[in-house]
Design a protein around this motif. Structure first.
Motif, short mmCIF file in Angstrom:
data_model
loop_
_atom_site.label_atom_id
_atom_site.label_comp_id
_atom_site.label_asym_id
_atom_site.label_seq_id
_atom_site.Cartn_x
_atom_site.Cartn_y
_atom_site.Cartn_z
N SER A 109 45.40 -28.35 68.73
CA SER A 109 44.34 -28.82 69.63
C SER A 109 43.15 -29.43 68.93
O SER A 109 42.17 -29.79 69.59
CB SER A 109 43.87 -27.65 70.51
N GLY A 110 43.18 -29.51 67.61
CA GLY A 110 42.04 -30.06 66.89
C GLY A 110 40.76 -29.27 67.11
O GLY A 110 39.65 -29.79 66.95
N GLY A 111 40.89 -28.00 67.49
CA GLY A 111 39.73 -27.15 67.75
C GLY A 111 39.07 -27.39 69.09
O GLY A 111 38.01 -26.82 69.37
N HIS A 112 39.70 -28.20 69.97
CA HIS A 112 39.03 -28.65 71.20
C HIS A 112 39.55 -28.00 72.48
O HIS A 112 38.93 -28.20 73.53
CB HIS A 112 39.16 -30.16 71.34
N ARG A 113 40.66 -27.28 72.46
CA ARG A 113 41.24 -26.80 73.74
C ARG A 113 40.34 -25.74 74.35
O ARG A 113 40.08 -24.70 73.76
CB ARG A 113 42.65 -26.27 73.50
N VAL A 114 39.91 -26.00 75.59
CA VAL A 114 38.96 -25.12 76.27
C VAL A 114 39.53 -23.72 76.43
O VAL A 114 38.83 -22.72 76.24
CB VAL A 114 38.59 -25.70 77.65
N LEU A 115 40.80 -23.61 76.77
CA LEU A 115 41.44 -22.32 76.99
C LEU A 115 41.31 -21.39 75.79
O LEU A 115 41.20 -20.17 75.95
CB LEU A 115 42.93 -22.54 77.31
N MET A 116 41.28 -21.96 74.58
CA MET A 116 41.26 -21.16 73.37
C MET A 116 39.91 -21.19 72.65
O MET A 116 39.79 -20.63 71.56
CB MET A 116 42.36 -21.66 72.42
N THR A 117 38.90 -21.80 73.25
CA THR A 117 37.59 -21.91 72.62
C THR A 117 36.89 -20.56 72.58
O THR A 117 36.80 -19.88 73.62
CB THR A 117 36.71 -22.92 73.38
N PRO A 118 36.39 -20.12 71.42
CA PRO A 118 35.66 -18.84 71.36
C PRO A 118 34.41 -18.86 72.22
O PRO A 118 33.86 -19.92 72.54
CB PRO A 118 35.30 -18.72 69.86
N TYR A 119 33.97 -17.68 72.61
CA TYR A 119 32.76 -17.57 73.43
C TYR A 119 31.55 -17.98 72.60
O TYR A 119 31.41 -17.57 71.45
CB TYR A 119 32.59 -16.13 73.91
N GLY A 120 30.69 -18.79 73.18
CA GLY A 120 29.50 -19.26 72.48
C GLY A 120 28.91 -20.44 73.22
O GLY A 120 29.33 -20.77 74.34
N PRO A 121 27.94 -21.14 72.61
CA PRO A 121 27.26 -22.24 73.29
C PRO A 121 28.20 -23.34 73.78
O PRO A 121 28.03 -23.88 74.87
CB PRO A 121 26.29 -22.76 72.23
N THR A 122 29.21 -23.70 72.95
CA THR A 122 30.13 -24.76 73.36
C THR A 122 30.92 -24.35 74.59
O THR A 122 31.05 -25.11 75.56
CB THR A 122 31.09 -25.11 72.21
N TRP A 123 31.46 -23.14 74.56
CA TRP A 123 32.23 -22.68 75.71
C TRP A 123 31.35 -22.57 76.96
O TRP A 123 31.77 -22.95 78.05
CB TRP A 123 32.87 -21.32 75.42
#
Length: 532
Positions: A109-123
Motif C-alpha cells: 500500500s505504499g504506507g497509504h491504506r486507510v484500513l491499516m493506518t496507525p492511530y494519529g493525526p493522519t488517521w
C-alpha cells in the motif's frame, strides 16, 4: 588473554541463545492461552483453513480474553462482548491503532491504506473526511444512487437468475463507485470492473499468505533481499498495479471536479478535492483515500446479501414470513420503499440477523493495537500488542444469542436501532452485532449499508421466490451452512438457487421500474444528469 576472549565469546553466545529461546514464550502476566513453543510461540497452531473455528475453541478453553504468541509479537483475542466494550470502546484513546503490517501496509500500500493506518493525526484527518462524506445526513443524499442500482439488480436477477452473486457484486460495486467517484458499472463483465475485482482479490490473497505474516512476526526477515523473498517482490508488483488503478479513478474524478465538467456528480471525491487543498497531501495519498472508500463498500454488502439468499434456502419459513409481511404492508402494485421501512419490522430484523449470522469479517478484519501498557481482568496488555475481535465467537455465543447457529430474525424484535446507534449503546448487551467494528475504528458507512441491505432484501422477496435447485434426477441441491470462501472477507461458497418472479404482475413492475430508471442514463449506463 586468549582464555578470557573465549570466556567472553562463550558468555555472549550463551546469552544470545538464551534470548533467542525466550522468543515465542508467553511473558508473565499476559492472559492465558495455548502452550507455546520456543521461537515460534503459537504460530504452528494457527490453522490455514477455517481459523475462526479454532479461535472459538480457544475462547471456550481459555476464556473471553486470551493471548497468542506469534513469533516476536503478542496478540490478545477478545471473544466476549463486554471485553470489546471495555477496551476498544471505553479505552479507544489507546486501543485504536494498528499493528505494524510490513507487507500489507508498507509494501502493498505504499504506507497509504486507510484500513491499516496507525492511530494519529493522519488517521484522524482521514476519519474526519470520511465522516463528512458518509455521515447520516449525507448518506440520505445517496438514496437516488441506491434506487437506480437496486432496480437494475432486480431486473438482472429476472433476466439471468443463475448469476445471483454477480448481480449482488455489480449492485454493491456500482453503488460504491457512484458514491465515491460519480460513475457506475453498467455490466458485471465490464473489463475495468473485473480488473478492480482482480486487484481486490489479489490484495486479499497476498495478505492471507503465511509468508506475509511471518515477515510481520519476525521483523528481522524484512532485511532479506527481494530475490530471496518472493512475497516482497509480489507485494511491490501488486502496489504498482493497484496504485495505477487508484490514480486513474482519482485523477479522472479530480480533473472533472476542478474543471467543473458536466460529468461531475455528487460523490466523496468532491470532499477529497477540497480536503487535499487544505491539507496539501499528494495525489498518491488522495488516490488511496478514495480507493479505500471503494474497497470498503465493494464486496461487503454483496457478501452479506449472498448470505441472506443462502439463509432463505435453508430457512424457507423465514422467507414466507418476510413475504407475508411485505404483502400485507406494501401489496403487489409497487416496490417497497424506504418510507415502508418502519412498517416492516421483520425485514429489519432479517438485516440484523444477516449481519450476525453471516459476518463478512469473522475475525474482525484488521486487528487493533494498543499504544500504552494496560491491565484488564488482572492481566497485562503490553504496549504494541494487537487485539483481535473474535466476531465469530461472539456471534455464536449461546448466552448472548440463544440457538446461535440458526437464522432467527425474531431475536431482534423490539430493536429499533440502526447499526450505528446500536454500536454506540452504553449497554453492550443491547448491541445487535459486531460486524462493523468497534471504537474509533467502527465503519463510517453503516447508514448506507443498512439502507442498501433493506432495499435489496425487501424488494428481492417482494419480487421473487428463492428456492433450491434440483438436479436432473429431481434431487434438491441445498447449500451447506457455514462453509466459506475465506480471505480478507468471508462469504458463503457459491451455490445454485431457483429465482422466479412471484407473479407476472410483479415481473412487469420490475421491468417498468428499470425502464423508467434507465431514462436518466446514457447508452454507456452513466448518469445523463445529476440524479440527486
Amino acid at each position: 588473554m586468549v582464555n578470557l576472549l573465549f570466556v567472553v565469546a562463550g558468555g555472549v553466545l550463551i546469552w544470545s541463545l538464551y534470548r533467542l529461546f525466550q522468543v515465542g514464550r508467553r511473558p508473565k502476566g499476559l492472559p492465558p492461552g495455548p502452550p507455546t513453543m520456543p521461537i515460534i510461540g503459537n504460530l504452528h497452531q494457527i490453522p490455514t483453513k477455517d481459523p475462526h473455528i479454532q479461535f472459538m475453541q480457544w475462547a471456550k478453553e481459555y476464556g473471553p480474553v486470551y493471548s497468542l504468541i506469534l513469533g516476536t509479537k503478542v496478540m490478545i483475542v477478545l471473544s466476549k462482548d463486554q471485553a470489546v466494550k471495555d477496551l476498544l470502546d471505553k479505552k479507544s484513546a489507546i486501543y485504536s491503532s494498528r499493528p505494524d503490517m510490513y507487507i500489507g501496509q508498507t509494501l502493498v500500500s505504499g504506507g497509504h491504506r486507510v484500513l491499516m493506518t496507525p492511530y494519529g493525526p493522519t488517521w484522524r484527518m482521514i476519519r474526519k473526511l470520511a465522516h463528512t462524506a458518509l455521515h447520516i445526513n449525507k448518506a440520505v443524499t445517496y438514496v437516488p444512487y441506491q434506487e437506480i442500482e437496486n432496480k437494475q439488480m432486480l431486473y438482472d436477477m429476472m433476466e439471468k437468475p443463475a448469476d445471483l452473486l454477480e448481480h449482488f457484486r455489480r449492485y454493491s460495486s456500482s453503488l460504491t463507485t457512484s458514491m465515491v467517484f460519480g460513475f457506475r458499472w453498467k455490466h458485471f463483465n465490464d473489463p475495468r470492473l473485473q480488473k478492480m475485482f482482480h486487484i481486490l482479490d489479489n490484495f486479499s490473497r497476498i495478505n492471507s499468505q503465511g509468508h506475509a505474516a511471518i515477515i510481520d512476526f519476525y521483523p528481522i526477515l524484512r532485511q532479506i533481499p527481494d530475490w530471496l523473498a518472493p512475497i516482497k517482490r509480489e507485494a511491490k508488483e501488486h502496489h504498482k498495479v493497484e496504485k495505477e488503478n487508484f490514480l486513474e479513478y482519482w485523477l479522472t474524478a479530480k480533473n472533472a471536479i476542478i474543471n467543473k465538467l458536466p460529468s461531475v456528480r455528487p460523490c466523496a471525491c468532491v470532499d477529497i478535492v477540497e480536503n487535499q487543498k487544505e491539507e496539501g497531501y499528494s495525489d498518491d495519498f488522495a488516490s488511496y483515500i478514495s480507493g479505500s472508500f471503494l474497497e470498503a463498500g465493494s464486496d461487503t454488502t454483496s457478501s452479506e446479501l449472498y448470505g441472506f439468499a443462502q439463509a432463505m434456502l435453508l430457512y424457507p419459513e423465514v422467507q414466507r414470513r418476510v413475504q407475508a409481511e411485505i404483502d400485507a404492508q406494501v401489496g403487489d402494485d409497487r416496490l417497497p420503499t424506504l418510507e415502508d421501512m418502519p412498517k416492516l419490522p421483520y425485514i429489519r430484523a432479517c438485516i440484523k440477523e444477516t449481519h450476525r449470522w453471516m459476518p463478512t469479517t469473522i475475525l474482525g478484519a484488521v486487528p487493533h493495537a494498543v499504544t500504552e501498557e494496560d491491565n484488564y481482568m488482572g492481566y497485562r496488555i503490553p504496549k504494541g500488542a494487537s487485539l483481535m475481535t473474535n466476531v465469530w465467537a461472539i456471534h455464536r455465543d449461546p448466552n448472548r444469542y440463544p440457538n446461535p447457529e440458526t437464522f432467527v430474525p425474531e431475536r431482534y424484535f423490539g430493536d429499533e436501532l440502526n447499526s450505528a446507534d446500536s454500536a454506540a449503546c452504553s449497554d453492550v448487551s443491547q448491541r445487535d452485532h459486531f460486524g462493523f467494528g468497534s471504537g474509533r475504528r467502527v465503519c463510517p458507512g453503516t447508514h448506507v449499508a443498512d439502507r442498501s441491505m433493506y432495499l435489496a432484501m425487501s424488494r428481492m422477496l417482494w419480487a421473487f421466490d428463492i428456492k433450491p435447485k434440483k438436479d436432473s434426477e429431481g434431487n434438491v441441491k441445498m447449500p451447506k451452512q457455514d462453509v466459506f470462501v475465506e480471505g480478507f472477507l468471508a462469504m458463503p461458497v457459491q451455490f445454485e438457487a431457483e429465482i422466479t418472479p412471484r407473479s407476472e404482475k410483479r415481473a412487469e413492475i420490475v421491468r417498468k421500474e428499470w425502464e423508467k430508471a434507465k431514462e436518466g442514463l446514457d447508452e454507456d449506463g452513466q448518469f445523463l444528469t445529476n440524479p440527486i
